[in-house]
Design a protein around this motif. Structure first.
Motif, PDB file in Angstrom:
ATOM      1  N   GLY A 180       7.386   1.476  -3.191  1.00 12.68           N
ATOM      2  CA  GLY A 180       8.356   1.615  -1.477  1.00 12.68           C
ATOM      3  C   GLY A 180       9.536   2.599  -1.972  1.00 12.68           C
ATOM      4  N   ASP A 181      10.426   2.043  -0.797  1.00 14.92           N
ATOM      5  CA  ASP A 181      12.678   2.172  -1.068  1.00 14.92           C
ATOM      6  C   ASP A 181      12.291   0.764  -1.958  1.00 14.92           C
ATOM      7  N   ARG A 217       0.796  -1.531  -0.298  1.00 16.83           N
ATOM      8  CA  ARG A 217       0.168  -0.035   0.236  1.00 16.83           C
ATOM      9  C   ARG A 217       0.886   0.783   0.213  1.00 16.83           C
ATOM     10  N   LYS A 218       2.398   1.283  -0.459  1.00 17.11           N
ATOM     11  CA  LYS A 218       3.115   3.159   0.070  1.00 17.11           C
ATOM     12  C   LYS A 218       3.047   2.926  -1.588  1.00 17.11           C
ATOM     13  N   SER A 219       2.378   2.192  -2.101  1.00 17.42           N
ATOM     14  CA  SER A 219       2.151   3.214  -3.704  1.00 17.42           C
ATOM     15  C   SER A 219       1.251   3.106  -3.752  1.00 17.42           C
ATOM     16  N   THR A 276      13.130   7.897  -7.110  1.00 16.66           N
ATOM     17  CA  THR A 276      14.850   6.949  -6.214  1.00 16.66           C
ATOM     18  C   THR A 276      13.888   7.521  -4.578  1.00 16.66           C
ATOM     19  N   TRP A 277      14.242   7.850  -3.180  1.00 15.01           N
ATOM     20  CA  TRP A 277      13.253   7.680  -2.607  1.00 15.01           C
ATOM     21  C   TRP A 277      14.620   8.264  -2.002  1.00 15.01           C
ATOM     22  N   ARG A 278      14.407  10.056  -0.645  1.00 20.15           N
ATOM     23  CA  ARG A 278      15.172   9.955   0.342  1.00 20.15           C
ATOM     24  C   ARG A 278      14.365   9.980   1.766  1.00 20.15           C
ATOM     25  N   ASP A 279      14.667  10.483   2.449  1.00 18.08           N
ATOM     26  CA  ASP A 279      14.046  11.239   4.054  1.00 18.08           C
ATOM     27  C   ASP A 279      13.678  12.570   4.069  1.00 18.08           C
ATOM     28  N   GLU A 280      14.141  13.262   3.935  1.00 19.47           N
ATOM     29  CA  GLU A 280      14.004  14.694   3.406  1.00 19.47           C
ATOM     30  C   GLU A 280      12.452  15.633   3.652  1.00 19.47           C
ATOM     31  N   LYS A 281      11.715  16.204   4.199  1.00 19.68           N
ATOM     32  CA  LYS A 281      10.287  16.676   3.751  1.00 19.68           C
ATOM     33  C   LYS A 281      10.027  17.532   2.673  1.00 19.68           C
ATOM     34  N   ALA A 332     -13.144  20.718 -22.080  1.00 20.11           N
ATOM     35  CA  ALA A 332     -13.021  19.602 -21.312  1.00 20.11           C
ATOM     36  C   ALA A 332     -11.556  19.688 -20.568  1.00 20.11           C
ATOM     37  N   VAL A 333     -11.623  19.731 -19.711  1.00 15.84           N
ATOM     38  CA  VAL A 333     -10.397  20.164 -17.781  1.00 15.84           C
ATOM     39  C   VAL A 333     -10.148  18.873 -17.369  1.00 15.84           C
ATOM     40  N   LEU A 334      -9.855  17.711 -17.417  1.00 15.31           N
ATOM     41  CA  LEU A 334      -9.240  16.724 -16.753  1.00 15.31           C
ATOM     42  C   LEU A 334      -8.190  17.501 -15.621  1.00 15.31           C
ATOM     43  N   VAL A 335      -8.516  16.346 -14.563  1.00 13.34           N
ATOM     44  CA  VAL A 335      -8.012  16.790 -13.257  1.00 13.34           C
ATOM     45  C   VAL A 335      -7.570  15.469 -12.608  1.00 13.34           C
ATOM     46  N   ASP A 336      -6.435  14.943 -12.437  1.00 16.24           N
ATOM     47  CA  ASP A 336      -5.094  13.908 -12.211  1.00 16.24           C
ATOM     48  C   ASP A 336      -5.347  14.355 -10.892  1.00 16.24           C
ATOM     49  N   CYS A 337      -6.298  13.089 -10.300  1.00 16.67           N
ATOM     50  CA  CYS A 337      -5.925  13.304  -8.671  1.00 16.67           C
ATOM     51  C   CYS A 337      -4.606  12.660  -8.583  1.00 16.67           C
ATOM     52  N   HIS A 338      -3.832  12.636  -7.165  1.00 16.49           N
ATOM     53  CA  HIS A 338      -2.884  11.759  -6.840  1.00 16.49           C
ATOM     54  C   HIS A 338      -2.504  12.444  -5.680  1.00 16.49           C
ATOM     55  N   SER A 339      -1.315  11.212  -4.527  1.00 14.81           N
ATOM     56  CA  SER A 339      -1.319  11.840  -4.137  1.00 14.81           C
ATOM     57  C   SER A 339       0.198  11.792  -3.814  1.00 14.81           C
ATOM     58  N   MET A 340       0.972  12.548  -2.898  1.00 18.53           N
ATOM     59  CA  MET A 340       2.833  12.519  -2.225  1.00 18.53           C
ATOM     60  C   MET A 340       2.742  12.120  -1.203  1.00 18.53           C
ATOM     61  N   PRO A 341       4.057  11.062  -0.907  1.00 16.91           N
ATOM     62  CA  PRO A 341       3.794  11.157   0.125  1.00 16.91           C
ATOM     63  C   PRO A 341       5.265  12.595   1.294  1.00 16.91           C
ATOM     64  N   SER A 342       4.713  12.762   2.250  1.00 14.39           N
ATOM     65  CA  SER A 342       5.487  13.785   3.009  1.00 14.39           C
ATOM     66  C   SER A 342       6.675  13.394   2.884  1.00 14.39           C
ATOM     67  N   SER A 343       7.664  12.585   3.009  1.00 20.62           N
ATOM     68  CA  SER A 343       8.820  12.143   2.389  1.00 20.62           C
ATOM     69  C   SER A 343       9.276  12.814   0.600  1.00 20.62           C
ATOM     70  N   SER A 344       9.824  13.289   0.053  1.00 14.94           N
ATOM     71  CA  SER A 344      10.232  13.656  -0.941  1.00 14.94           C
ATOM     72  C   SER A 344      10.957  12.753  -1.593  1.00 14.94           C
ATOM     73  N   VAL A 345      10.704  13.296  -3.013  1.00 12.03           N
ATOM     74  CA  VAL A 345      11.809  12.095  -3.797  1.00 12.03           C
ATOM     75  C   VAL A 345      12.712  12.518  -4.933  1.00 12.03           C
ATOM     76  N   THR A 346      13.265  12.077  -5.224  1.00 14.00           N
ATOM     77  CA  THR A 346      14.427  12.942  -6.029  1.00 14.00           C
ATOM     78  C   THR A 346      14.217  12.709  -7.063  1.00 14.00           C
ATOM     79  N   GLY A 347      14.883  13.551  -8.630  1.00 13.90           N
ATOM     80  CA  GLY A 347      14.444  13.222  -9.731  1.00 13.90           C
ATOM     81  C   GLY A 347      14.205  13.763 -10.448  1.00 13.90           C
ATOM     82  N   THR A 348      13.549  13.157 -11.625  1.00 14.18           N
ATOM     83  CA  THR A 348      12.672  14.027 -12.683  1.00 14.18           C
ATOM     84  C   THR A 348      11.173  14.239 -12.228  1.00 14.18           C
TER      85      THR A 348
END
Length: 311
Positions: free
Chosen positions: A132-133, A60-62, A197-202, A176-192
């Protein structure tokens, strides 16, 4: 509010997907906005769990937990919400239909499969290899037939339903206006725009608005969404680190009247990420999102009237 579901057919998840997705329809269709929540599905088939080397909590992490529930009250504004019931770890709707890692399968994949995308390399193809990681999901390889069946019976019908909702809005409102709804972890991620790749920075941002760097959506709708969010005191970023995935890129055709905007919500605003439970901020955030969608809907009505008058 009416509910319509996909045709389950011989769903590879079995009867646990009943149906695999649904459309929450308004009492009366009055808005050009279409909401999609492709990653909030939380029905984990027993057969899938048996084939995984991870427990349900790890899988469920994803998941974009409760995102569909956050946006559901906005259906009262006269717009539809399409949401998946199957989880992202089982099949990812925000990928091309055939982004598959050959290392996951027993047998040879068809020649048309995209095996070389950045997302596949990171283990995050249409059928993910990791969560996850970088934890491996499956204990052993699956058959090619199983993978292709998931795509045929889940990915394709969901996107067919989304396409029809957008076409309906275009016919009725001129855009038409599509609003694609997502969430992100409170720990951020690096990259594009599609990090692996996960990191612990908030995470500093409360929201990230993705419009594929200005290519998938008219600036008007992004500006309106950002203005409303900032009015409520939220920190907002654009396109970093999430510019939008396959859905935003595929459906965003502003020149043809179809706009696509991805919204990423910091999970720390509304849920306990460790327990995967709603937090005390859930109701307030849902009310704020209702106002954001309403503002975008008003802007869409104005733009649609101008477009239809010009034609």
């Amino acid at each position: 509010m009416a509910r319509t579901g996909g045709d389950e057919g011989q769903d590879p998840g079995g009867p646990e997907f009943d149906p695999p997705f649904e459309v929450l329809e308004p009492v009366a269709l009055t808005s050009a906005v279409v909401l999609s929540s492709p990653h909030s599905g939380r029905v984990y088939p027993s057969r899938f769990l048996r084939s995984a080397r991870l427990d349900a909590a790890s899988l469920r992490k994803s998941e974009d937990a409760f995102v569909d529930d956050l946006f559901e009250p906005a259906v009262s504004l006269g717009l539809p919400l399409l949401r998946a019931h199957f989880p992202r770890a089982y099949l990812d709707l925000n990928r091309e239909p055939y982004e598959l890692d050959p290392r996951m399968f027993e047998g040879r994949l068809p020649a048309y499969v995209n095996t070389r995308s950045v997302r596949v390399a990171g283990g995050l193809g249409t059928i993910a290899r990791v969560v996850g990681d970088s934890q491996e999901i499956y204990a052993k390889r699956m058959s090619v037939e199983e993978g292709l069946r998931r795509i045929d019976e889940l990915h394709k019908p969901y996107h067919a339903a989304l396409q029809e909702l957008l076409h309906r809005a275009l016919r009725r409102f001129g855009l038409a206006v599509l609003v694609d709804c997502h969430s992100m972890p409170s720990s951020s991620v690096t990259g594009t725009a599609d990090p692996t790749t996960w990191r612990d920075e908030k995470t500093k941002a409360d929201f990230v608005l993705g419009d594929r760097y200005g290519t998938s959506c008219a600036p008007l709708f992004v500006d309106v969404a950002e203005s409303e969010l900032r009015r409520f005191g939220y920190a907002v970023e654009r396109n970093k680190p999430y510019a939008g995935g396959f859905i935003t890129e595929h459906y965003g055709r502003p020149g043809a009247g179809c706009h696509a905007l991805q919204i990423e919500i910091n999970r720390g605003l509304y849920m306990d990420e460790r327990a995967i439970a709603r937090g005390p901020g859930f109701d307030a955030l849902s009310r704020d999102l209702h106002a954001v969608v309403e503002a975008v809907s008003i802007a869409a009505a104005s733009r649609g009237s101008e477009r239809m008058a010009a034609e």
